[in-house]
Design a protein around this motif. Structure first.
Motif, short mmCIF file in Angstrom:
data_model
loop_
_atom_site.label_atom_id
_atom_site.label_comp_id
_atom_site.label_asym_id
_atom_site.label_seq_id
_atom_site.Cartn_x
_atom_site.Cartn_y
_atom_site.Cartn_z
N HIS A 88 0.85 -1.18 0.14
CA HIS A 88 0.02 -0.14 -0.05
C HIS A 88 0.98 1.26 -0.09
O HIS A 88 0.39 2.35 0.44
N SER A 89 2.14 1.19 -0.53
CA SER A 89 2.90 2.20 -0.81
C SER A 89 2.61 3.01 -2.20
O SER A 89 2.06 2.31 -2.97
N ILE A 90 3.14 4.17 -2.37
CA ILE A 90 3.07 4.72 -3.53
C ILE A 90 4.31 5.27 -4.18
O ILE A 90 5.11 5.57 -3.17
N TYR A 91 4.42 5.55 -5.67
CA TYR A 91 5.65 5.96 -6.10
C TYR A 91 5.20 6.58 -7.17
O TYR A 91 4.82 6.29 -8.23
N THR A 92 5.77 7.91 -7.33
CA THR A 92 5.02 8.78 -8.12
C THR A 92 6.08 9.81 -8.52
O THR A 92 7.09 10.28 -7.88
N VAL A 93 5.92 10.25 -9.93
CA VAL A 93 6.67 11.40 -10.25
C VAL A 93 6.54 12.64 -9.60
O VAL A 93 7.24 13.88 -9.48
N ALA A 94 5.23 12.97 -8.96
CA ALA A 94 4.77 14.04 -8.32
C ALA A 94 3.76 13.67 -7.46
O ALA A 94 2.93 12.97 -7.71
N SER A 95 3.36 14.23 -6.30
CA SER A 95 2.43 14.11 -5.24
C SER A 95 1.05 14.09 -6.00
O SER A 95 0.84 15.32 -7.22
N PRO A 96 -0.17 13.48 -5.75
CA PRO A 96 -1.32 14.02 -6.62
C PRO A 96 -1.83 15.28 -6.44
O PRO A 96 -2.15 16.05 -7.19
N GLU A 97 -1.30 16.03 -5.34
CA GLU A 97 -1.70 17.40 -5.29
C GLU A 97 -0.91 18.25 -6.03
O GLU A 97 -1.63 19.03 -6.74
N ALA A 98 0.38 17.92 -6.15
CA ALA A 98 0.93 18.87 -7.13
C ALA A 98 0.73 18.61 -8.53
O ALA A 98 0.56 19.52 -9.32
N SER A 99 0.27 17.34 -8.89
CA SER A 99 0.12 16.92 -10.24
C SER A 99 -1.53 17.69 -10.47
O SER A 99 -1.66 18.32 -11.93
N ALA A 100 -2.33 17.79 -9.71
CA ALA A 100 -3.68 18.39 -9.90
C ALA A 100 -3.61 19.88 -9.98
O ALA A 100 -4.11 20.58 -10.74
N SER A 101 -2.38 20.22 -9.06
CA SER A 101 -2.32 21.84 -9.42
C SER A 101 -1.71 22.15 -10.87
O SER A 101 -2.02 23.12 -11.40
N ILE A 102 -0.89 21.45 -11.17
CA ILE A 102 -0.13 21.40 -12.59
C ILE A 102 -1.13 21.37 -13.75
O ILE A 102 -1.33 22.16 -14.62
N LEU A 103 -1.92 20.29 -13.80
CA LEU A 103 -2.76 19.92 -14.71
C LEU A 103 -4.31 20.65 -14.86
O LEU A 103 -4.74 21.03 -15.83
N TRP A 104 -4.60 20.95 -13.49
CA TRP A 104 -6.00 21.44 -13.51
C TRP A 104 -6.04 22.78 -12.69
O TRP A 104 -7.03 23.46 -12.53
N ARG A 105 -4.90 23.25 -12.23
CA ARG A 105 -4.69 24.42 -11.31
C ARG A 105 -5.58 24.38 -9.96
O ARG A 105 -6.22 25.32 -9.89
N ASP A 106 -5.92 23.01 -9.71
CA ASP A 106 -6.83 22.98 -8.61
C ASP A 106 -6.38 21.89 -7.79
O ASP A 106 -6.39 20.57 -8.17
N ALA A 107 -5.60 22.07 -6.91
CA ALA A 107 -5.06 20.82 -5.68
C ALA A 107 -6.17 20.02 -5.26
O ALA A 107 -5.87 18.93 -4.87
N GLY A 108 -7.34 20.51 -5.18
CA GLY A 108 -8.72 19.80 -4.51
C GLY A 108 -8.92 18.54 -5.64
O GLY A 108 -9.83 17.86 -5.09
N LYS A 109 -8.24 18.52 -6.71
CA LYS A 109 -8.69 17.49 -7.56
C LYS A 109 -7.38 16.18 -7.40
O LYS A 109 -7.31 15.52 -8.17
N ALA A 110 -6.87 16.23 -6.19
CA ALA A 110 -5.93 15.49 -5.96
C ALA A 110 -6.51 14.08 -6.16
O ALA A 110 -5.49 13.09 -6.61
N GLN A 111 -7.47 13.60 -5.71
CA GLN A 111 -8.16 12.45 -5.61
C GLN A 111 -8.22 11.67 -7.09
O GLN A 111 -7.82 10.77 -7.52
N GLU A 112 -8.77 12.79 -7.96
CA GLU A 112 -8.78 12.42 -9.38
C GLU A 112 -7.40 12.23 -10.15
O GLU A 112 -7.26 11.22 -10.96
N ALA A 113 -6.41 13.06 -9.51
CA ALA A 113 -5.15 12.93 -10.13
C ALA A 113 -4.66 11.38 -9.72
O ALA A 113 -3.87 10.80 -10.47
#
Length: 318
Positions: A219-244
């Protein structure tokens, strides 16, 4: 006291009822309730197993970040004897986020490099919440160079949201330090094993995870960027972290399929934060098997095998 994540609420409710009945029994205010307690506990165990059998990537992210998961210090305490920590990068200062040193595993010399997040407010501040600065990665390189010189295998324990992004860290060459550490991992003539125990975030993780073999806890994760950071980059909305998180393929199961990691260490239902001893023991078994698999291999063979492993990532996808 056990803390529960939001999606574990059904289990929390059942466990609360179990504790309430046990309290009543101890106070003498209830009739014989042993059978009812057993029934409720069984329901709670079944609910927990059912939840953990179908976790989403976002739920795995929450588990990976759980503060009660075993930390670097826990693995070293249980698996490594005669551990001698090393400090400083011999260039600027000590960085407490990255812990490193030498010890023995089953009597064999081993170098251990890992990231410590801390387990309470004081230790989290001391270890900068597991976000390393350049001097931490330069210390890691120093330990790896020593290990390589004396033919000592290296174990990496990875758990970080990412390297520290502060101005001072950038001024002191954060990107260069990460690149040098990654390079050193790849060029070692001794076997190295990386285990992602919680979060494996961005370059801050890969700097000590470019190893002969990379394993992840279930149940660990390995990622190029955190879901929050990715959501901020892709959608300019950290609130979409779950979707990311649900789109990024960051789980151990996805990464094993892609060949990014080589093995998954199973976690009992309820996760490593509920079963620390079992998970640490399983990690120890993996280290033991890994070291045995490299008996008799020379330095050139070890380097070539590692090189081929990374060059082949993604080439077998259909």
């Amino acid at each position: 006291m056990q803390s529960y994540l939001e999606f574990e609420k059904p289990v929390a409710d059942l466990q609360a009822k179990v504790q309430e009945l046990k309290s009543l029994a101890q106070s003498g205010e209830a009739v014989e309730i042993e059978d009812e307690v057993k029934r409720l506990q069984q329901r709670a165990d079944e609910a927990l197993a059912d939840i953990y059998a179908k976790l989403t990537p976002w739920q795995k992210t929450q588990i990976a970040r759980h503060p009660s998961r075993p930390h670097f210090v826990d693995y070293v305490k249980e698996l490594i004897t005669d551990f001698t920590p090393m400090a400083g990068d011999r260039k600027f200062s000590e960085d407490a986020a990255i812990q490193a040193g030498f010890g023995r595993f089953d009597g064999q010399s081993i170098a251990v490099v890992g990231i410590e997040k801390g387990s309470d407010t004081e230790s989290r501040l001391k270890h900068n919440f597991g976000s390393a600065r350049p001097e931490g990665y330069r210390k890691a390189v120093r330990i790896m160079e020593l290990a390589d010189r004396f033919d000592i295998p290296v174990l990496y324990l990875v758990d970080t949201a990412g390297a520290y992004p502060g101005v001072g860290a950038e001024e002191r060459g954060q990107a260069e330090a990460i690149a040098r550490s990654t390079e050193k991992c790849l060029e070692l003539g001794v076997p190295n094993l990386a285990v992602v125990t919680g979060e494996g975030g961005s370059g801050g993780a890969i700097a000590i995870a470019a190893a002969s073999k990379v394993a992840m806890l279930e149940h660990s994760i390995y990622t190029v960027a955190s879901p929050e950071a990715s959501a901020s980059i892709l959608w300019r909305d950290a609130g979409k972290a779950q979707e990311a998180a649900n789109s990024m393929k960051i789980t151990a199961q996805d990464l094993l399929k892609f060949g990014v990691v080589d093995q998954i260490i199973a976690e009992p239902a309820g996760g490593a934060h509920r079963h620390s001893a079992q998970v640490i023991e399983a990690t120890g078994n993996l280290v033991r098997d890994f070291l045995k698999s490299y008996d008799g291999k020379d330095r050139k063979e070890i380097r070539e095998e590692r090189r081929e492993k990374f060059l082949n990532i993604g080439t077998k996808l259909t």
